[in-house]
Each structure stands twice: as structure tokens, then as C-alpha cells.
Design an enzyme around this catalytic site. Structure first.
Site, PDB file in Angstrom:
ATOM      1  N   ASN A  12       3.849   2.787  -8.729  1.00  0.00           N
ATOM      2  CA  ASN A  12       3.514   3.178  -7.368  1.00  0.00           C
ATOM      3  C   ASN A  12       4.794   3.815  -6.809  1.00  0.00           C
ATOM      4  O   ASN A  12       5.867   3.988  -7.750  1.00  0.00           O
ATOM      5  CB  ASN A  12       3.094   2.087  -6.741  1.00  0.00           C
ATOM      6  CG  ASN A  12       4.115   0.875  -6.462  1.00  0.00           C
ATOM      7  OD1 ASN A  12       5.272   0.929  -6.185  1.00  0.00           O
ATOM      8  ND2 ASN A  12       3.912  -0.243  -7.273  1.00  0.00           N
ATOM      9  N   ASP A  58      -1.813  -4.300  -8.564  1.00  0.00           N
ATOM     10  CA  ASP A  58      -2.817  -5.384  -8.438  1.00  0.00           C
ATOM     11  C   ASP A  58      -3.613  -5.493  -9.890  1.00  0.00           C
ATOM     12  O   ASP A  58      -4.083  -6.389 -10.088  1.00  0.00           O
ATOM     13  CB  ASP A  58      -3.808  -5.103  -7.361  1.00  0.00           C
ATOM     14  CG  ASP A  58      -3.061  -5.374  -5.789  1.00  0.00           C
ATOM     15  OD1 ASP A  58      -2.278  -6.371  -5.706  1.00  0.00           O
ATOM     16  OD2 ASP A  58      -3.251  -4.606  -4.858  1.00  0.00           O
ATOM     17  N   LYS A  73       1.430   5.431 -29.310  1.00  0.00           N
ATOM     18  CA  LYS A  73       0.874   6.367 -28.305  1.00  0.00           C
ATOM     19  C   LYS A  73      -0.485   6.863 -28.465  1.00  0.00           C
ATOM     20  O   LYS A  73      -0.939   7.247 -29.605  1.00  0.00           O
ATOM     21  CB  LYS A  73       1.887   7.492 -28.484  1.00  0.00           C
ATOM     22  CG  LYS A  73       1.746   8.741 -27.464  1.00  0.00           C
ATOM     23  CD  LYS A  73       2.499   9.945 -27.763  1.00  0.00           C
ATOM     24  CE  LYS A  73       2.165  11.060 -26.618  1.00  0.00           C
ATOM     25  NZ  LYS A  73       2.453  12.311 -27.200  1.00  0.00           N
ATOM     26  N   PHE A 110       4.856  -8.653   2.746  1.00  0.00           N
ATOM     27  CA  PHE A 110       4.658  -7.279   3.309  1.00  0.00           C
ATOM     28  C   PHE A 110       3.197  -6.853   3.453  1.00  0.00           C
ATOM     29  O   PHE A 110       2.596  -7.159   2.431  1.00  0.00           O
ATOM     30  CB  PHE A 110       5.583  -6.211   2.493  1.00  0.00           C
ATOM     31  CG  PHE A 110       6.809  -6.377   3.254  1.00  0.00           C
ATOM     32  CD1 PHE A 110       7.721  -7.307   3.341  1.00  0.00           C
ATOM     33  CD2 PHE A 110       7.315  -5.065   4.152  1.00  0.00           C
ATOM     34  CE1 PHE A 110       9.129  -7.216   3.842  1.00  0.00           C
ATOM     35  CE2 PHE A 110       8.463  -5.148   4.788  1.00  0.00           C
ATOM     36  CZ  PHE A 110       9.441  -6.051   4.753  1.00  0.00           C
ATOM     37  N   LYS A 144      -4.595 -11.092   5.848  1.00  0.00           N
ATOM     38  CA  LYS A 144      -3.683 -11.387   4.429  1.00  0.00           C
ATOM     39  C   LYS A 144      -2.465 -12.490   5.045  1.00  0.00           C
ATOM     40  O   LYS A 144      -2.480 -13.301   3.987  1.00  0.00           O
ATOM     41  CB  LYS A 144      -2.739 -10.293   4.121  1.00  0.00           C
ATOM     42  CG  LYS A 144      -3.351  -9.284   3.261  1.00  0.00           C
ATOM     43  CD  LYS A 144      -2.270  -8.037   2.960  1.00  0.00           C
ATOM     44  CE  LYS A 144      -3.181  -6.733   2.745  1.00  0.00           C
ATOM     45  NZ  LYS A 144      -2.350  -5.747   2.448  1.00  0.00           N
ATOM     46  N   LYS A 153      -3.549 -15.585   2.591  1.00  0.00           N
ATOM     47  CA  LYS A 153      -2.221 -15.997   1.798  1.00  0.00           C
ATOM     48  C   LYS A 153      -1.425 -16.958   2.345  1.00  0.00           C
ATOM     49  O   LYS A 153      -0.431 -17.487   1.795  1.00  0.00           O
ATOM     50  CB  LYS A 153      -1.300 -14.924   1.170  1.00  0.00           C
ATOM     51  CG  LYS A 153      -2.205 -13.785   0.724  1.00  0.00           C
ATOM     52  CD  LYS A 153      -1.251 -12.877  -0.181  1.00  0.00           C
ATOM     53  CE  LYS A 153      -1.924 -11.559  -0.762  1.00  0.00           C
ATOM     54  NZ  LYS A 153      -1.292 -10.651  -1.641  1.00  0.00           N
TER      55      LYS A 153
HETATM   56  N1  CTP Z   1       1.749  -9.245  -3.691  1.00  0.00           N
HETATM   57  C1  CTP Z   1       2.270  -9.997  -4.783  1.00  0.00           C
HETATM   58  N2  CTP Z   1       1.364 -10.124  -6.085  1.00  0.00           N
HETATM   59  C2  CTP Z   1       0.825  -9.332  -6.121  1.00  0.00           C
HETATM   60  C3  CTP Z   1       0.316  -8.153  -5.071  1.00  0.00           C
HETATM   61  C4  CTP Z   1       0.875  -8.213  -3.961  1.00  0.00           C
HETATM   62  O1  CTP Z   1       3.198 -10.942  -4.580  1.00  0.00           O
HETATM   63  N3  CTP Z   1      -0.086  -9.210  -7.434  1.00  0.00           N
HETATM   64  C5  CTP Z   1       2.419  -9.382  -2.743  1.00  0.00           C
HETATM   65  C6  CTP Z   1       3.544  -8.116  -2.152  1.00  0.00           C
HETATM   66  O2  CTP Z   1       4.714  -8.281  -2.594  1.00  0.00           O
HETATM   67  C7  CTP Z   1       3.271  -8.024  -0.653  1.00  0.00           C
HETATM   68  C8  CTP Z   1       1.864  -8.619  -0.412  1.00  0.00           C
HETATM   69  O3  CTP Z   1       1.638  -9.351  -1.649  1.00  0.00           O
HETATM   70  O4  CTP Z   1       4.223  -9.092   0.016  1.00  0.00           O
HETATM   71  C9  CTP Z   1       0.820  -7.603  -0.203  1.00  0.00           C
HETATM   72  O5  CTP Z   1      -0.142  -8.030  -0.180  1.00  0.00           O
HETATM   73  P1  CTP Z   1      -1.701  -7.686  -1.022  1.00  0.00           P
HETATM   74  O6  CTP Z   1      -2.838  -8.441  -0.680  1.00  0.00           O
HETATM   75  O7  CTP Z   1      -1.501  -7.356  -2.261  1.00  0.00           O
HETATM   76  O8  CTP Z   1      -1.610  -5.887  -0.275  1.00  0.00           O
HETATM   77  P2  CTP Z   1      -2.254  -4.938  -0.814  1.00  0.00           P
HETATM   78  O9  CTP Z   1      -1.956  -4.717  -2.321  1.00  0.00           O
HETATM   79  O10 CTP Z   1      -1.979  -3.703  -0.111  1.00  0.00           O
HETATM   80  O11 CTP Z   1      -3.613  -5.465  -0.604  1.00  0.00           O
HETATM   81  P3  CTP Z   1      -5.125  -4.613  -0.807  1.00  0.00           P
HETATM   82  O12 CTP Z   1      -5.156  -4.201  -2.082  1.00  0.00           O
HETATM   83  O13 CTP Z   1      -6.082  -5.846  -0.352  1.00  0.00           O
HETATM   84  O14 CTP Z   1      -4.916  -3.748   0.232  1.00  0.00           O
END
Ligand code: CTP
Length: 412
Positions: free
Chosen positions: A227, A296, A306, A340, A354, A358
Site C-alpha cells: 500500500n 488485511d 516468477k 489508527f 473499530k 478491537k
Molecule cells: N491492523 C493490524 N493488523 C492488521 C490490520 C490492521 O494491527 N492485520 C491495525 C492497523 O495498524 C491500524 C488498525 O489496525 O492501527 C486499522 O484497523 P483496521 O480494522 O484494519 O482498519 P482497516 O484495514 O482500515 O479496516 P477496514 O478494512 O475494515 O476498513
């Protein structure tokens, strides 16, 4: 632990100038070829607005002229205790009282031995003896001298008395030998001074864990999913927490920005590696701030070779990664946990969900579509959400956002 001198980046030049303006830095210079490098340090500190005083040993004047320092600092360069041509009658005591930080660099074996032995027979040693502020020593000498047990014992003694010792660098020495004993570059010395005086040490003794940057999930040996995160927000948090005296661990994905000084940096690539790095240190932390943009999903199978292109569409099967934040907060004890949340719509609603889901103490929400917020910018626009409060902050530098986040955590 330390990398390069970049603490001023953490706060921005304007703020750094404000901090330095009320500060007196005393530089003690002893007889070593590295003495000439202190002219650069003095000059840089003066440019930042510090009141810089230089005290030299007589031997140091063989390597650099006191007039150089006087021209750079605008202050009399002190060498001899019995010089009667200056304004204060007991100059060493006045300077010792004014000093916010005292650095001896380069520090010869002789001066280290004298300070450790309580000998005060010249301007430098009498002043440091009368000084109550933080004292930093940068030994510089021939390798054999540095490794001599007597010198090592003296250094240990100074450490025991609370003096901060800068580990000499290794390299080619002026005497022709190669080894430990080199004074680090002036920028490195300056970062030690900055660390000491930049901010109030209201987080001293606190252990802070920060995640930052993107993760990279391999598809095959040449491709990955990632990302746009640059790590700037997390690095700003790490720097500001360090300057406030915290013991900071930064678990970071791959970024192009300079690693912060005086921070324990753990570099990772994938979400799995980030999980393991956090998992290893989480239990010992007081504050955990997860600003990393963690994937995610990751490819279910990573191709060993490859992947060659074919006609038609390609599909990559993805599987969920572990949620590091949720997993850690489920096992938290006393830790304050801050997450965040980056959204493009329904920021407040989604972020509050969230926080709840969490089980966080705080979440910093930002909307990627707002000007001045998001990836790669030097500014951010965040809303700090706790169970009972929602605080919208205006646009500000990421360093200022970091300060606000840490202030809020300290209050919480
Ligand atoms: N985070 C984490 N581990 C993951 C994904 C996210 O620790 N596998 C943490 C990020 O560092 C951040 C927070 O979770 O502090 C973000 O939450 P998240 O629910 O993952 O946000 P998004 O990915 O934006 O959620 P969504 O896909 O539901 O929009």
C-alpha cells in the site's frame, strides 16, 4: 541503537529553534586531532539559536585556535582558570550554572581519567566538576589506549556517576591504526545534545512500542501486494516519544525515510513478520501505538518461481492476515493501546466501531480524502477518539500530531 542525526526533522526547524534559543550548551574540547571537527558542531548549534560556550584544554589549542570558537559562538573561549580578562570573577561556576548540557568531545584518555579521579586542575575539569546538568563524553583516542583497562574502568566509573558515554566509532585513526577510538561525526554528537534538551522528559522510563509503514505480501519472487504508507506518522511518533525520554521500539515495514536515532528499530516486511516482532515485545510495553498499514490479505500461495503471463485473466487467491492490533489488545494487561483508522467515508462511525471491536483505549482517525491528511504528506488531520471523548485536531505537522497523541495518552 542510534543511526544518524535527524532529530531536528522530528520537530521541524521552527520549533527546534525555539527550543535551542533558551539553551546553553557547553562544549569541552581536549587535545585530539578530532578537535577541529567541533567547529562544525559549535557552528550548527549556534545556527539553531543555542548559546554555545567552548572550554578548551591547553593541549586542545595545539589542534585548533580558540579564536575559531570565539568567532563562531560570539563567546569567549575559555582555556585557563587564571585568565582575568573576562566578565565573571568565578567563570567556571557561572558557566556550570548556566549549562543545560555539557559535552566533552573529543575526550582524551587524560581528561576522562581526571574527571573520573575527581581532579580539577584547569578550566574544563573545574567547570565540569561544578556542573549539575547532563554530561556527555565522547572518547577519542588510539585503539590501544581506548581498550586499555584503566581507560575502560574510568569510563565505567563515569557511567556509574550518570555520565552519558558516546561509543567511539571504528575506522582509520590519525595515528595510522584501524580500530575503535574515532570520535563520531559532529552531526551524531549534535543528536545526543538534541536528545537531551529538545523536550521535557515526561515519558522517561516508559516503554513505547510503535508500528509503522506498509507491509509487503509476496506473490512470487518479483512481485508483492502493498500500500502507499510511507511510515512518516509512525516515525514521527517514535522520534517524539524518544525525545520525551521514552524507551521506544519501532517495528517498521519497508520505508524510504531515515530511521530515528536512539530508537530500537525492528525491520520487517510481511504482516506475519510484523505480527511476530510485535508479539515478542508486547508484554513488556506500557504504551502501544499501531500506525502501520498492515495488509488485511495476503496471497494464499506464494509462487516459488516468477509467474509467467498467459492469455486471459489471472486470479490470485487471498487469505486473511492476523489482526495484530486485535490480537494484542485481547491479551493486554496494563498497556495503553492506540490504533489508527484510515477511512475514505463515514470516518467517525467506522472508527468508533473499530475502537469498540478491537477493545482499544484510543483510535486516531483520519480521512484520506481530506487535504493535508494521509499517505506521504508531512501533515495530518486526525480525530482522536476514546470511549468518552472525540477530539478533532486541525491540520498540523505529523510531529505535532505525534505530540498531541502522546499528550492525550499521558492524560488517559
Ligand atoms: N491492523 C493490524 N493488523 C492488521 C490490520 C490492521 O494491527 N492485520 C491495525 C492497523 O495498524 C491500524 C488498525 O489496525 O492501527 C486499522 O484497523 P483496521 O480494522 O484494519 O482498519 P482497516 O484495514 O482500515 O479496516 P477496514 O478494512 O475494515 O476498513
Amino acid at each position: 541503537m542510534r543511526n544518524t542525526a535527524n532529530s531536528s526533522e522530528a520537530l521541524g526547524d521552527k520549533k527546534m529553534r525555539k527550543i535551542f534559543q533558551d539553551k546553553t550548551v557547553v562544549l569541552g574540547v581536549t587535545g585530539s586531532i578530532a578537535a577541529y571537527k567541533i567547529a562544525n558542531l559549535a557552528s550548527s548549534l549556534v545556527k539553531k539559536g543555542a548559546n554555545v560556550h567552548v572550554i578548551m584544554t591547553k593541549n586542545a589549542t595545539n589542534f585548533i585556535n580558540p579564536i575559531t570558537f570565539e568567532s563562531l559562538t560570539g563567546n569567549k573561549c575559555l582555556v585557563d582558570t587564571f585568565d582575568r580578562n573576562f566578565e565573571f570573577s568565578v567563570e567556571h561556576v557561572s558557566l556550570a550554572k548556566m549549562a543545560d548540557v555539557f559535552m566533552v568531545a573529543p575526550a582524551s584518555a587524560n581528561v576522562i581519567g581526571k574527571i573520573a579521579g575527581g581532579i580539577a586542575d584547569d578550566m574544563l575539569t573545574t567547570t565540569i566538576m561544578a556542573c549539575k546538568c547532563h554530561k556527555i563524553i565522547s572518547p577519542a583516542m588510539n585503539t590501544n589506549m581506548f581498550e586499555n583497562q584503566i581507560v575502560q574502568d574510568n569510563i565505567q566509573k563515569l557511567k556509574n556517576y550518570g555520565y552519558e558515554i558516546i561509543e567511539p566509532a571504528s575506522g582509520y585513526l590519525a595515528c595510522g591504526d584501524t580500530g575503535a577510538g574515532k570520535m563520531p561525526e559532529p552531526a551524531v554528537l549534535e543528536s545526543y545534545i538534541m536528545k537531551e534538551i529538545a523536550m521535557e522528559k515526561d515519558m522517561a522510563g516508559e516503554k513505547v512500542l510503535i508500528t509503522a509503514g506498509p507491509t509487503m505480501e509476496k506473490i512470487d519472487p518479483v512481485r508483492f501486494i502493498s500500500n502507499h504508507s510511507t511510515g512518516k506518522m509512525g516515525y514521527a511518533l517514535a522520534k517524539v516519544a524518544m525525545l520525551r525520554g521514552a524507551d521506544v521500539t519501532l517495528v517498521t515495514g519497508k520505508t524510504n525515510i531515515q530511521k530515528p536515532d536512539f530508537v530500537n528499530v525492528i525491520e520487517v516486511q510481511s504482516a506475519r513478520e510484523m505480527f511476530e516482532a510485535v508479539d515478542n515485545v508486547f508484554d513488556n510495553q506500557d504504551i502501544v501505538i499501531m500506525s502501520a498499514a498492515v495488509a488485511d490479505y495476503r496471497p494464499k500461495n506464494v509462487a516459488a518461481e516468477k509467474i509467467k503471463k498467459k492469455d486471459g485473466q489471472a486470479v490470485i487467491e487471498l487469505e486473511r492476515t492476523d489482526d495484530i492490533l486485535a490480537t494484542m489488545s485481547a491479551r493486554k494487561k496494563e498497556q495503553f493501546i492506540c490504533g489508527f483508522s484510515m477511512e475514505t467515508e463515514n470516518m467517525l462511525e467506522n472508527s468508533k466501531a473499530k475502537l469498540e471491536k478491537k477493545n482499544l483505549d484510543m483510535i486516531c482517525a483520519n480521512n484520506l480524502k481530506v487535504d493535508g491528511a494521509g499517505f506521504g504528506t508531512d501533515t495530518n488531520v486526525v480525530t482522536l477518539i476514546t470511549k468518552n471523548d472525540v477530539k478533532e485536531l486541525p491540520i498540523m505537522s505529523k510531529a505535532e500530531v505525534a505530540e498531541n497523541i502522546l499528550n492525550e495518552i499521558k492524560r488517559g
